[in-house]
Design a protein around this motif. Sequence first.
Motif, PDB file in Angstrom:
ATOM      1  N   ALA A  49       0.853  -1.136   0.391  1.00  0.00           N
ATOM      2  CA  ALA A  49      -0.047   0.296   0.091  1.00  0.00           C
ATOM      3  C   ALA A  49       0.400   1.353   0.273  1.00  0.00           C
ATOM      4  O   ALA A  49       0.434   2.417  -0.888  1.00  0.00           O
ATOM      5  CB  ALA A  49      -1.130  -0.358   1.438  1.00  0.00           C
ATOM      6  N   CYS A  50       2.111   1.465   0.646  1.00  0.00           N
ATOM      7  CA  CYS A  50       2.960   2.419   1.040  1.00  0.00           C
ATOM      8  C   CYS A  50       3.539   2.587  -0.906  1.00  0.00           C
ATOM      9  O   CYS A  50       4.010   4.229  -0.876  1.00  0.00           O
ATOM     10  CB  CYS A  50       3.743   2.466   1.789  1.00  0.00           C
ATOM     11  SG  CYS A  50       3.416   2.367   3.524  1.00  0.00           S
ATOM     12  N   ALA A  51       3.476   1.457  -0.523  1.00  0.00           N
ATOM     13  CA  ALA A  51       4.294   1.807  -2.795  1.00  0.00           C
ATOM     14  C   ALA A  51       3.073   2.090  -3.392  1.00  0.00           C
ATOM     15  O   ALA A  51       3.829   3.183  -4.149  1.00  0.00           O
ATOM     16  CB  ALA A  51       4.925   0.242  -2.956  1.00  0.00           C
ATOM     17  N   ALA A  52       2.272   1.705  -2.945  1.00  0.00           N
ATOM     18  CA  ALA A  52       1.135   2.960  -4.662  1.00  0.00           C
ATOM     19  C   ALA A  52       1.078   3.885  -4.338  1.00  0.00           C
ATOM     20  O   ALA A  52       1.118   4.490  -4.928  1.00  0.00           O
ATOM     21  CB  ALA A  52       0.056   1.596  -3.854  1.00  0.00           C
ATOM     22  N   VAL A  53       0.583   4.422  -2.617  1.00  0.00           N
ATOM     23  CA  VAL A  53       1.134   5.635  -1.959  1.00  0.00           C
ATOM     24  C   VAL A  53       1.633   6.264  -2.722  1.00  0.00           C
ATOM     25  O   VAL A  53       1.889   7.586  -3.500  1.00  0.00           O
ATOM     26  CB  VAL A  53       0.105   6.190  -0.671  1.00  0.00           C
ATOM     27  CG1 VAL A  53       0.337   7.371  -0.590  1.00  0.00           C
ATOM     28  CG2 VAL A  53      -0.709   5.566  -0.264  1.00  0.00           C
ATOM     29  N   SER A  54       3.446   5.904  -2.497  1.00  0.00           N
ATOM     30  CA  SER A  54       3.949   6.785  -3.154  1.00  0.00           C
ATOM     31  C   SER A  54       4.180   7.058  -5.028  1.00  0.00           C
ATOM     32  O   SER A  54       4.729   8.224  -5.507  1.00  0.00           O
ATOM     33  CB  SER A  54       5.628   6.149  -2.759  1.00  0.00           C
ATOM     34  OG  SER A  54       6.152   5.893  -1.766  1.00  0.00           O
ATOM     35  N   LEU A  55       3.186   5.894  -5.562  1.00  0.00           N
ATOM     36  CA  LEU A  55       3.690   5.460  -7.018  1.00  0.00           C
ATOM     37  C   LEU A  55       3.060   6.465  -7.505  1.00  0.00           C
ATOM     38  O   LEU A  55       3.307   7.398  -8.463  1.00  0.00           O
ATOM     39  CB  LEU A  55       3.674   4.638  -7.418  1.00  0.00           C
ATOM     40  CG  LEU A  55       3.736   4.084  -9.197  1.00  0.00           C
ATOM     41  CD1 LEU A  55       4.749   4.718  -9.884  1.00  0.00           C
ATOM     42  CD2 LEU A  55       2.687   2.472  -9.859  1.00  0.00           C
ATOM     43  N   ALA A  56       1.777   7.518  -6.258  1.00  0.00           N
ATOM     44  CA  ALA A  56       0.502   7.802  -7.312  1.00  0.00           C
ATOM     45  C   ALA A  56       1.471   9.082  -7.190  1.00  0.00           C
ATOM     46  O   ALA A  56       0.830  10.549  -8.136  1.00  0.00           O
ATOM     47  CB  ALA A  56      -0.775   7.916  -5.855  1.00  0.00           C
ATOM     48  N   LEU A  57       1.674   9.791  -5.810  1.00  0.00           N
ATOM     49  CA  LEU A  57       2.199  11.232  -5.903  1.00  0.00           C
ATOM     50  C   LEU A  57       4.221  10.807  -6.691  1.00  0.00           C
ATOM     51  O   LEU A  57       3.525  12.444  -7.036  1.00  0.00           O
ATOM     52  CB  LEU A  57       2.931  11.148  -4.357  1.00  0.00           C
ATOM     53  CG  LEU A  57       2.210  10.961  -3.047  1.00  0.00           C
ATOM     54  CD1 LEU A  57       3.136  10.541  -1.733  1.00  0.00           C
ATOM     55  CD2 LEU A  57       1.180  12.153  -2.760  1.00  0.00           C
ATOM     56  N   VAL A  58       4.138  10.588  -6.882  1.00  0.00           N
ATOM     57  CA  VAL A  58       5.229  10.899  -7.914  1.00  0.00           C
ATOM     58  C   VAL A  58       4.757  10.732  -9.114  1.00  0.00           C
ATOM     59  O   VAL A  58       5.014  11.867  -9.745  1.00  0.00           O
ATOM     60  CB  VAL A  58       6.304   9.202  -8.017  1.00  0.00           C
ATOM     61  CG1 VAL A  58       7.114   9.811  -9.179  1.00  0.00           C
ATOM     62  CG2 VAL A  58       7.326   9.337  -6.818  1.00  0.00           C
ATOM     63  N   VAL A  59       3.285   9.683  -9.907  1.00  0.00           N
ATOM     64  CA  VAL A  59       3.201  10.474 -10.944  1.00  0.00           C
ATOM     65  C   VAL A  59       2.338  11.907 -11.269  1.00  0.00           C
ATOM     66  O   VAL A  59       2.891  12.388 -11.580  1.00  0.00           O
ATOM     67  CB  VAL A  59       2.542   9.493 -10.972  1.00  0.00           C
ATOM     68  CG1 VAL A  59       1.399   9.378 -12.182  1.00  0.00           C
ATOM     69  CG2 VAL A  59       2.771   8.113 -11.177  1.00  0.00           C
ATOM     70  N   ALA A  60       2.175  11.851  -9.866  1.00  0.00           N
ATOM     71  CA  ALA A  60       1.164  13.467  -9.370  1.00  0.00           C
ATOM     72  C   ALA A  60       1.938  14.552 -10.216  1.00  0.00           C
ATOM     73  O   ALA A  60       1.681  15.641 -10.144  1.00  0.00           O
ATOM     74  CB  ALA A  60      -0.001  13.369  -8.300  1.00  0.00           C
ATOM     75  N   LEU A  61       3.019  14.343  -9.233  1.00  0.00           N
ATOM     76  CA  LEU A  61       4.184  15.566  -9.082  1.00  0.00           C
ATOM     77  C   LEU A  61       4.134  16.017 -10.457  1.00  0.00           C
ATOM     78  O   LEU A  61       4.934  16.838 -11.132  1.00  0.00           O
ATOM     79  CB  LEU A  61       5.206  15.099  -8.470  1.00  0.00           C
ATOM     80  CG  LEU A  61       4.806  15.462  -6.690  1.00  0.00           C
ATOM     81  CD1 LEU A  61       5.994  15.485  -6.295  1.00  0.00           C
ATOM     82  CD2 LEU A  61       4.829  17.224  -6.458  1.00  0.00           C
ATOM     83  N   ASN A  62       4.848  14.582 -11.355  1.00  0.00           N
ATOM     84  CA  ASN A  62       5.456  14.782 -12.489  1.00  0.00           C
ATOM     85  C   ASN A  62       4.400  15.740 -13.744  1.00  0.00           C
ATOM     86  O   ASN A  62       4.471  16.250 -14.605  1.00  0.00           O
ATOM     87  CB  ASN A  62       5.109  13.685 -13.606  1.00  0.00           C
ATOM     88  CG  ASN A  62       7.134  13.125 -12.565  1.00  0.00           C
ATOM     89  OD1 ASN A  62       8.275  13.374 -12.189  1.00  0.00           O
ATOM     90  ND2 ASN A  62       7.483  11.499 -12.710  1.00  0.00           N
ATOM     91  N   LEU A  63       2.944  15.125 -13.627  1.00  0.00           N
ATOM     92  CA  LEU A  63       1.997  15.832 -14.023  1.00  0.00           C
ATOM     93  C   LEU A  63       1.891  16.976 -14.661  1.00  0.00           C
ATOM     94  O   LEU A  63       1.353  17.533 -14.893  1.00  0.00           O
ATOM     95  CB  LEU A  63       0.810  14.741 -14.177  1.00  0.00           C
ATOM     96  CG  LEU A  63       0.273  13.313 -14.297  1.00  0.00           C
ATOM     97  CD1 LEU A  63      -0.852  13.172 -14.012  1.00  0.00           C
ATOM     98  CD2 LEU A  63       0.926  13.227 -15.310  1.00  0.00           C
ATOM     99  N   THR A  64       2.491  17.665 -12.561  1.00  0.00           N
ATOM    100  CA  THR A  64       2.007  18.821 -12.339  1.00  0.00           C
ATOM    101  C   THR A  64       3.427  20.376 -12.316  1.00  0.00           C
ATOM    102  O   THR A  64       3.130  20.946 -12.113  1.00  0.00           O
ATOM    103  CB  THR A  64       1.208  19.054 -11.661  1.00  0.00           C
ATOM    104  OG1 THR A  64       2.022  18.194 -10.150  1.00  0.00           O
ATOM    105  CG2 THR A  64       0.211  18.841 -11.928  1.00  0.00           C
ATOM    106  N   GLY A  65       4.286  19.175 -12.710  1.00  0.00           N
ATOM    107  CA  GLY A  65       5.558  19.826 -12.605  1.00  0.00           C
ATOM    108  C   GLY A  65       5.537  20.529 -13.652  1.00  0.00           C
ATOM    109  O   GLY A  65       6.274  22.379 -13.208  1.00  0.00           O
ATOM    110  N   GLY A  66       5.684  20.671 -15.034  1.00  0.00           N
ATOM    111  CA  GLY A  66       5.298  22.337 -15.242  1.00  0.00           C
ATOM    112  C   GLY A  66       4.226  22.971 -15.531  1.00  0.00           C
ATOM    113  O   GLY A  66       4.937  24.252 -15.528  1.00  0.00           O
TER     114      GLY A  66
END
Length: 260
Positions: A49-66
């Motif tokens: 579950a922790c790994a899934a949450v971390s992965l979701a945060l990384v994806v969200a940051l990458n999508l909004t990074g620009g």
Amino acid sequence: MSDELASGLRELAQDAETLPSVSGAEIRLRAVRRRRRRFRWTAVTVAGACAAVSLALVVALNLTGGDREDRPSPAASPTAPPSTPSPAAPDATVDLSRRMLTVAGRDLPISSGSVRYPTATGRMTVVTKDSVRALSLFAGKYMEKVAWVIGLRAADGTTNFVGTLTSDEKAPGTYDVTTGWIGLRRADAVWLYKELALGAVVEVRGATTPTPATDLSPSATEGTVLPGGTGGAAPYPGRTAATPVPSVPTAPSVVAVPAG
């Protein structure tokens, strides 16, 4: 089915129903093993579950990074310059246009410098107080002892005075007759002398309002009739209508000498 076969099957079923004998130590060992299996399963589930949450945060940051790079940081945002505090209200205000000095809610009629000798304007501070002081009448050519004199000084060094206009008490509030200093009726001058302390701020505003036949320099008033008087220089001590007229400089001045 033969009787022997049926009997054999019954015996086999009875043997299967008999519980095997297990010691207490074996039962505890089995319980420990079951707890360990549950703990490992729980740990694996939580880690997943922790790994899934971390992965979701990384994806969200990458999508909004620009978008974040395009937005200026709060520290880099332009800030409005600090506002300059407004100066404190003066203790007294002199309105040359209205010929009025206002202090503590009271209006005192004044007579200021004539058109030829305009009164200096701006914020000034009370620096001296004299019960009697000699001030000039006609650009320093004639001196008059003035009572209840308040000395003023501006930040740039300009000086001026407020005192009793004993030579013509009809002038305050009506016309301007001084060489730049501010004249008051005697009663008003006494009250103001007590009211304003050293360090008080006086703000002089406006400009002298021209009035006909109120320039009291000798060259301008000799032989004329002034408001409240009859004759240019005769009302002043030591002068008569036949006294020779001295030359008068064109530059305005306010002169103070020690009281004698």
